[in-house]
Design a protein around this motif. Structure first.
Motif, PDB file in Angstrom:
ATOM      1  N   ALA A   1      12.249  11.253   4.098  1.00 57.65           N
ATOM      2  CA  ALA A   1      11.509  10.026   4.413  1.00 57.65           C
ATOM      3  C   ALA A   1      11.660   9.010   3.288  1.00 57.65           C
ATOM      4  CB  ALA A   1      10.038  10.347   4.658  1.00 57.65           C
ATOM      5  N   ILE A   2      11.549   9.458   2.036  1.00 59.12           N
ATOM      6  CA  ILE A   2      11.720   8.566   0.889  1.00 59.12           C
ATOM      7  C   ILE A   2      13.113   7.959   0.907  1.00 59.12           C
ATOM      8  CG2 ILE A   2      11.857   8.487  -1.640  1.00 59.12           C
ATOM      9  CD1 ILE A   2       9.016   8.630  -0.479  1.00 59.12           C
ATOM     10  N   HIS A   3      14.113   8.771   1.184  1.00 58.65           N
ATOM     11  CA  HIS A   3      15.492   8.276   1.240  1.00 58.65           C
ATOM     12  C   HIS A   3      15.624   7.172   2.293  1.00 58.65           C
ATOM     13  CE1 HIS A   3      19.845   8.343   1.026  1.00 58.65           C
ATOM     14  NE2 HIS A   3      19.872   8.436   2.337  1.00 58.65           N
ATOM     15  N   ASN A   4      15.088   7.410   3.491  1.00 59.32           N
ATOM     16  CA  ASN A   4      15.165   6.400   4.559  1.00 59.32           C
ATOM     17  C   ASN A   4      14.427   5.118   4.187  1.00 59.32           C
ATOM     18  OD1 ASN A   4      16.624   8.184   6.072  1.00 59.32           O
ATOM     19  ND2 ASN A   4      15.045   8.524   7.609  1.00 59.32           N
ATOM     20  N   LEU A   5      13.242   5.263   3.600  1.00 55.03           N
ATOM     21  CA  LEU A   5      12.446   4.086   3.244  1.00 55.03           C
ATOM     22  C   LEU A   5      13.098   3.277   2.125  1.00 55.03           C
ATOM     23  CD1 LEU A   5       8.911   5.727   3.423  1.00 55.03           C
ATOM     24  CD2 LEU A   5       9.813   3.984   4.967  1.00 55.03           C
TER      25      LEU A   5
ATOM     26  N   THR B   1       3.083   6.249  10.743  1.00 55.63           N
ATOM     27  CA  THR B   1       2.296   5.295  11.525  1.00 55.63           C
ATOM     28  C   THR B   1       2.864   3.887  11.405  1.00 55.63           C
ATOM     29  OG1 THR B   1       0.314   6.636  11.196  1.00 55.63           O
ATOM     30  CG2 THR B   1      -0.017   4.356  11.878  1.00 55.63           C
ATOM     31  N   MET B   2       3.224   3.505  10.174  1.00 55.17           N
ATOM     32  CA  MET B   2       3.709   2.145   9.935  1.00 55.17           C
ATOM     33  C   MET B   2       5.147   1.941  10.390  1.00 55.17           C
ATOM     34  SD  MET B   2       2.046   1.558   6.173  1.00 55.17           S
ATOM     35  CE  MET B   2       2.524  -0.165   6.004  1.00 55.17           C
TER      36      MET B   2
ATOM     37  N   GLU C   1       1.388  14.540   1.957  1.00 55.94           N
ATOM     38  CA  GLU C   1       1.074  14.632   3.387  1.00 55.94           C
ATOM     39  C   GLU C   1       0.454  13.330   3.902  1.00 55.94           C
ATOM     40  OE1 GLU C   1       2.300  17.322   4.681  1.00 55.94           O
ATOM     41  OE2 GLU C   1       2.672  18.103   2.680  1.00 55.94           O
ATOM     42  N   LEU C   2      -0.472  12.765   3.150  1.00 53.74           N
ATOM     43  CA  LEU C   2      -1.090  11.499   3.562  1.00 53.74           C
ATOM     44  C   LEU C   2      -0.079  10.363   3.541  1.00 53.74           C
ATOM     45  CD1 LEU C   2      -4.565  11.723   1.795  1.00 53.74           C
ATOM     46  CD2 LEU C   2      -4.043  12.033   4.216  1.00 53.74           C
ATOM     47  N   PHE C   3       0.814  10.374   2.553  1.00 51.89           N
ATOM     48  CA  PHE C   3       1.867   9.363   2.474  1.00 51.89           C
ATOM     49  C   PHE C   3       2.738   9.424   3.725  1.00 51.89           C
ATOM     50  CE2 PHE C   3       6.192   8.126   1.553  1.00 51.89           C
ATOM     51  CZ  PHE C   3       6.031   6.873   0.975  1.00 51.89           C
ATOM     52  N   LEU C   4       3.183  10.632   4.091  1.00 49.68           N
ATOM     53  CA  LEU C   4       4.032  10.781   5.272  1.00 49.68           C
ATOM     54  C   LEU C   4       3.311  10.342   6.543  1.00 49.68           C
ATOM     55  CD1 LEU C   4       5.891  14.157   4.662  1.00 49.68           C
ATOM     56  CD2 LEU C   4       6.891  11.888   4.834  1.00 49.68           C
TER      57      LEU C   4
ATOM     58  N   GLY D   1       0.813  -1.207   0.000  1.00 47.66           N
ATOM     59  CA  GLY D   1       0.000   0.000   0.000  1.00 47.66           C
ATOM     60  C   GLY D   1       0.847   1.258   0.000  1.00 47.66           C
ATOM     61  N   LEU D   2       1.916   1.259   0.772  1.00 47.24           N
ATOM     62  CA  LEU D   2       2.816   2.402   0.825  1.00 47.24           C
ATOM     63  C   LEU D   2       3.528   2.584  -0.510  1.00 47.24           C
ATOM     64  CD1 LEU D   2       3.483   4.421   3.043  1.00 47.24           C
ATOM     65  CD2 LEU D   2       5.453   3.037   3.622  1.00 47.24           C
ATOM     66  N   GLN D   3       3.936   1.491  -1.124  1.00 45.44           N
ATOM     67  CA  GLN D   3       4.587   1.558  -2.432  1.00 45.44           C
ATOM     68  C   GLN D   3       3.623   2.106  -3.477  1.00 45.44           C
ATOM     69  OE1 GLN D   3       7.948   0.665  -3.398  1.00 45.44           O
ATOM     70  NE2 GLN D   3       7.257   1.806  -5.175  1.00 45.44           N
ATOM     71  N   ASN D   4       2.373   1.657  -3.448  1.00 52.08           N
ATOM     72  CA  ASN D   4       1.377   2.146  -4.407  1.00 52.08           C
ATOM     73  C   ASN D   4       1.144   3.645  -4.251  1.00 52.08           C
ATOM     74  OD1 ASN D   4       1.027  -0.367  -5.549  1.00 52.08           O
ATOM     75  ND2 ASN D   4      -0.755  -0.864  -4.315  1.00 52.08           N
ATOM     76  N   LYS D   5       1.088   4.100  -3.005  1.00 56.84           N
ATOM     77  CA  LYS D   5       0.893   5.537  -2.761  1.00 56.84           C
ATOM     78  C   LYS D   5       2.100   6.332  -3.252  1.00 56.84           C
ATOM     79  CE  LYS D   5      -2.466   5.074   0.806  1.00 56.84           C
ATOM     80  NZ  LYS D   5      -2.956   5.333   2.100  1.00 56.84           N
ATOM     81  N   TYR D   6       3.287   5.792  -3.068  1.00 54.55           N
ATOM     82  CA  TYR D   6       4.482   6.474  -3.558  1.00 54.55           C
ATOM     83  C   TYR D   6       4.474   6.542  -5.087  1.00 54.55           C
ATOM     84  CZ  TYR D   6       9.302   7.583  -4.621  1.00 54.55           C
ATOM     85  OH  TYR D   6      10.425   8.170  -5.132  1.00 54.55           O
ATOM     86  N   ASN D   7       4.065   5.467  -5.744  1.00 57.34           N
ATOM     87  CA  ASN D   7       3.985   5.460  -7.206  1.00 57.34           C
ATOM     88  C   ASN D   7       2.983   6.508  -7.696  1.00 57.34           C
ATOM     89  OD1 ASN D   7       5.850   3.400  -7.303  1.00 57.34           O
ATOM     90  ND2 ASN D   7       4.334   1.794  -7.544  1.00 57.34           N
TER      91      ASN D   7
END
Length: 64
Positions: free
Chosen positions: A42-46, A27-28, A19-22, A3-9
């Motif tokens: 955040a993207i770099h860390n993930l 949370t996760m 904002e919703l992605f962050l 789900g997180l990957q889909n939101k990033y795409n």
């Protein structure tokens, strides 16, 4: 983490909300994405931890 990957795409396509992605990422993964991080940080860390991927979907290279 699909789900997180889909939101990033969707964000990369210009259709998602950063904002919703962050909020969901915090949370996760509260130990990876802290409240003080920007979207890019955040993207770099993930991506460094292998939680999401920045690679292009559907692109492959073939050698003959």
């Amino acid at each position: 983490m699909k789900g997180l990957q889909n939101k990033y795409n969707l964000i990369k396509e210009g259709k998602g909300n950063k904002e919703l992605f962050l909020k969901e990422a915090r949370t996760m993964f509260p130990n990876v994405v802290t409240g003080a991080l920007t979207f890019d940080q955040a993207i770099h860390n993930l991506t460094e931890r292998g939680i999401i991927s920045e690679g292009f979907i559907g692109v492959s290279s073939q050698s003959i």
